[in-house]
Design a protein around this motif. Sequence first.
Motif, PDB file in Angstrom:
ATOM      1  N   PHE A   1       0.819  -1.199   0.101  1.00  0.00           N
ATOM      2  CA  PHE A   1      -0.037   0.081  -0.146  1.00  0.00           C
ATOM      3  C   PHE A   1       0.774   1.367  -0.020  1.00  0.00           C
ATOM      4  N   ARG A   2       0.646   2.218  -0.988  1.00  0.00           N
ATOM      5  CA  ARG A   2       1.279   3.512  -1.038  1.00  0.00           C
ATOM      6  C   ARG A   2       0.191   4.488  -0.819  1.00  0.00           C
ATOM      7  N   GLY A   3       0.627   5.525   0.030  1.00  0.00           N
ATOM      8  CA  GLY A   3      -0.582   6.640  -0.104  1.00  0.00           C
ATOM      9  C   GLY A   3      -0.181   7.857   0.728  1.00  0.00           C
ATOM     10  N   THR A   4      -0.864   8.693   1.261  1.00  0.00           N
ATOM     11  CA  THR A   4      -0.620   9.848   1.976  1.00  0.00           C
ATOM     12  C   THR A   4      -1.287   9.774   3.304  1.00  0.00           C
ATOM     13  N   MET A   5      -0.770  10.003   4.237  1.00  0.00           N
ATOM     14  CA  MET A   5      -1.316   9.984   5.692  1.00  0.00           C
ATOM     15  C   MET A   5      -1.568  11.416   6.268  1.00  0.00           C
ATOM     16  N   THR A   6      -2.613  11.685   6.751  1.00  0.00           N
ATOM     17  CA  THR A   6      -2.714  12.998   7.702  1.00  0.00           C
ATOM     18  C   THR A   6      -2.618  12.673   9.014  1.00  0.00           C
ATOM     19  N   SER A   7      -2.348  13.675   9.826  1.00  0.00           N
ATOM     20  CA  SER A   7      -2.026  13.062  11.321  1.00  0.00           C
ATOM     21  C   SER A   7      -2.393  14.594  11.980  1.00  0.00           C
ATOM     22  N   ILE A   8      -3.062  14.316  13.358  1.00  0.00           N
ATOM     23  CA  ILE A   8      -3.068  15.568  14.336  1.00  0.00           C
ATOM     24  C   ILE A   8      -2.641  15.213  15.534  1.00  0.00           C
ATOM     25  N   PRO A   9      -2.397  15.987  16.539  1.00  0.00           N
ATOM     26  CA  PRO A   9      -2.087  15.880  17.791  1.00  0.00           C
ATOM     27  C   PRO A   9      -3.207  14.977  18.500  1.00  0.00           C
ATOM     28  N   ARG A  10      -2.616  14.082  19.348  1.00  0.00           N
ATOM     29  CA  ARG A  10      -3.633  13.168  20.091  1.00  0.00           C
ATOM     30  C   ARG A  10      -4.565  13.833  20.843  1.00  0.00           C
ATOM     31  N   SER A  11      -4.113  15.114  21.524  1.00  0.00           N
ATOM     32  CA  SER A  11      -4.915  15.498  22.150  1.00  0.00           C
ATOM     33  C   SER A  11      -6.157  16.387  21.682  1.00  0.00           C
ATOM     34  N   ILE A  12      -6.244  16.680  20.378  1.00  0.00           N
ATOM     35  CA  ILE A  12      -6.922  17.328  19.617  1.00  0.00           C
ATOM     36  C   ILE A  12      -8.276  16.129  19.340  1.00  0.00           C
ATOM     37  N   LEU A  13      -7.896  15.113  18.849  1.00  0.00           N
ATOM     38  CA  LEU A  13      -8.829  13.971  18.413  1.00  0.00           C
ATOM     39  C   LEU A  13      -9.435  13.575  19.843  1.00  0.00           C
ATOM     40  N   HIS A  14      -8.608  13.436  20.625  1.00  0.00           N
ATOM     41  CA  HIS A  14      -9.145  12.810  22.082  1.00  0.00           C
ATOM     42  C   HIS A  14     -10.356  13.823  22.491  1.00  0.00           C
ATOM     43  N   ASN A  15     -10.062  15.023  22.618  1.00  0.00           N
ATOM     44  CA  ASN A  15     -10.939  16.008  23.227  1.00  0.00           C
ATOM     45  C   ASN A  15     -12.086  15.872  22.251  1.00  0.00           C
ATOM     46  N   ILE A  16     -12.201  15.984  21.052  1.00  0.00           N
ATOM     47  CA  ILE A  16     -13.301  16.082  20.037  1.00  0.00           C
ATOM     48  C   ILE A  16     -14.174  14.591  20.273  1.00  0.00           C
ATOM     49  N   ARG A  17     -13.397  13.462  20.281  1.00  0.00           N
ATOM     50  CA  ARG A  17     -14.147  12.201  20.536  1.00  0.00           C
ATOM     51  C   ARG A  17     -14.618  12.069  21.761  1.00  0.00           C
ATOM     52  N   LYS A  18     -14.142  12.662  22.678  1.00  0.00           N
ATOM     53  CA  LYS A  18     -14.975  12.476  24.288  1.00  0.00           C
ATOM     54  C   LYS A  18     -15.773  13.373  24.197  1.00  0.00           C
ATOM     55  N   ALA A  19     -15.958  14.610  23.529  1.00  0.00           N
ATOM     56  CA  ALA A  19     -17.075  15.475  23.798  1.00  0.00           C
ATOM     57  C   ALA A  19     -18.235  14.704  22.903  1.00  0.00           C
ATOM     58  N   VAL A  20     -17.971  14.278  21.815  1.00  0.00           N
ATOM     59  CA  VAL A  20     -19.127  13.715  21.123  1.00  0.00           C
ATOM     60  C   VAL A  20     -19.744  12.391  21.844  1.00  0.00           C
ATOM     61  N   GLN A  21     -18.915  11.562  22.375  1.00  0.00           N
ATOM     62  CA  GLN A  21     -19.213  10.534  22.822  1.00  0.00           C
ATOM     63  C   GLN A  21     -19.966  10.714  24.437  1.00  0.00           C
ATOM     64  N   LYS A  22     -19.333  11.744  25.010  1.00  0.00           N
ATOM     65  CA  LYS A  22     -20.191  12.328  26.176  1.00  0.00           C
ATOM     66  C   LYS A  22     -21.641  12.968  26.034  1.00  0.00           C
TER      67      LYS A  22
END
Length: 441
Positions: free
Chosen positions: A153-174
Amino acid sequence: MKSGIYASLDIGTTSIKVIAAEVLNGQINVIGVGNERSNGLSRGMIVDIDQTAVSIQQAVRQAEDKADIKINELIVGIPANNLHINSCYGSISINQNHQEITDEDVQSVVEKAIEGSLNQEREVLNLTLEEFVVDGFDEIKDPRGMIGNRIEFRGTMTSIPRSILHNIRKAVQKAGFGIKNIILQPHAMAQVSLSEDERNFGALLVDMGGGQTSVAVLHENQVKHAQVIPEGGEYVTKDISIVLNTSIKNAEKLKRDVGHAFYEEANPERSVSVEVVGQNDLVTFKEAYIAEVIEARLEQIFEQLKFSVDHVGAGKLPAGMVISGGAASLPGIEHLAEDVFNVPVRIYVPDFMSVRYPAFTNAIGLVVAETNLSDIERLINQTVLGKTLNLQAKNSVRPVVRENQEQDEQTEEITQPSSQPNEEKEPFGDKVKNFFSGFFE
């Protein structure tokens, strides 16, 4: 487009927007809209998960009431803050000879690509497929059903700081909702504001929110670069409040009612009366004076964005620039951008019932981006989502929405859009420009 009912979530600094849409026969019908004042966010980032969760609940409830459905899962938009874009590669061997490549094989090679390209402080947001290679044969877009011993597999990966994704995920789940997919906001915006040719040949996308402004470089249908400036429409309001010595509420009303982003086009004759702190009588200001306050801030924002795109050599792209987002509603903003960037600029306004406002571009773009995924892209995204959010396998994920239990058939209601004093005589000029310089250092 994949038919069904979808619900998207755009978490902004000033407002949280939810769109429920039905996709049928390649057409998108918006059946419910929620728009709630944001609490718990600053400069586009979550600073209070509990307050953000409550705002999400309220926005979703509005969309549910209008669409007469129950929303269980959301397509969530992620801002481009501190985005990293890297090439990624993974390969696996298939144990048995002459075995057809399966979904599981694709998932395994994608997981290998993630593991080999990601550090512990970041989370993968999405993978963009460039090609699969099967036993040395390249440029394969979907290897499933083929026979081979080795898949790459060859591709392009985009990533963000773990804290940003954690906070958004937590808010949605909460807030009580699952996550169907996570999509980068510039990618979502590009799906509705640019044609396929514009996405391929190259364009600049500027998203002007309340707490921050972002610029993204699109080329070959991919986000190649993104930069976020922690200043947006709220800062324009604050500047008006400071210079005119009036309340934030009054300043916001002035911005919406008489604001203009390009001083040269503002009416030099029209005046407006303003409540000023410490004054018993209203004070009169020229609308051109207010326009120069607005232009000062926006010009500084655009200059910062220009430095970012010039730095990566993307200042001149064939499709020019597209601006959207809440602050894009200011008259004359495209002319100011043209003056700074020296490229053709246009404003994008969504052409969907109930959301014909630039502030809804990301929310409707999330729906379009999700429905446009091919089967192989959907499988890759599901693998990334499971890897990132520790969700169960695709077959165990709940549907985006379920029908109202009191109805045998889903309601297809489409919402409709809602329908004396002293004059400031001192020249603005360089004096106020210098006054603002402290804000931009």
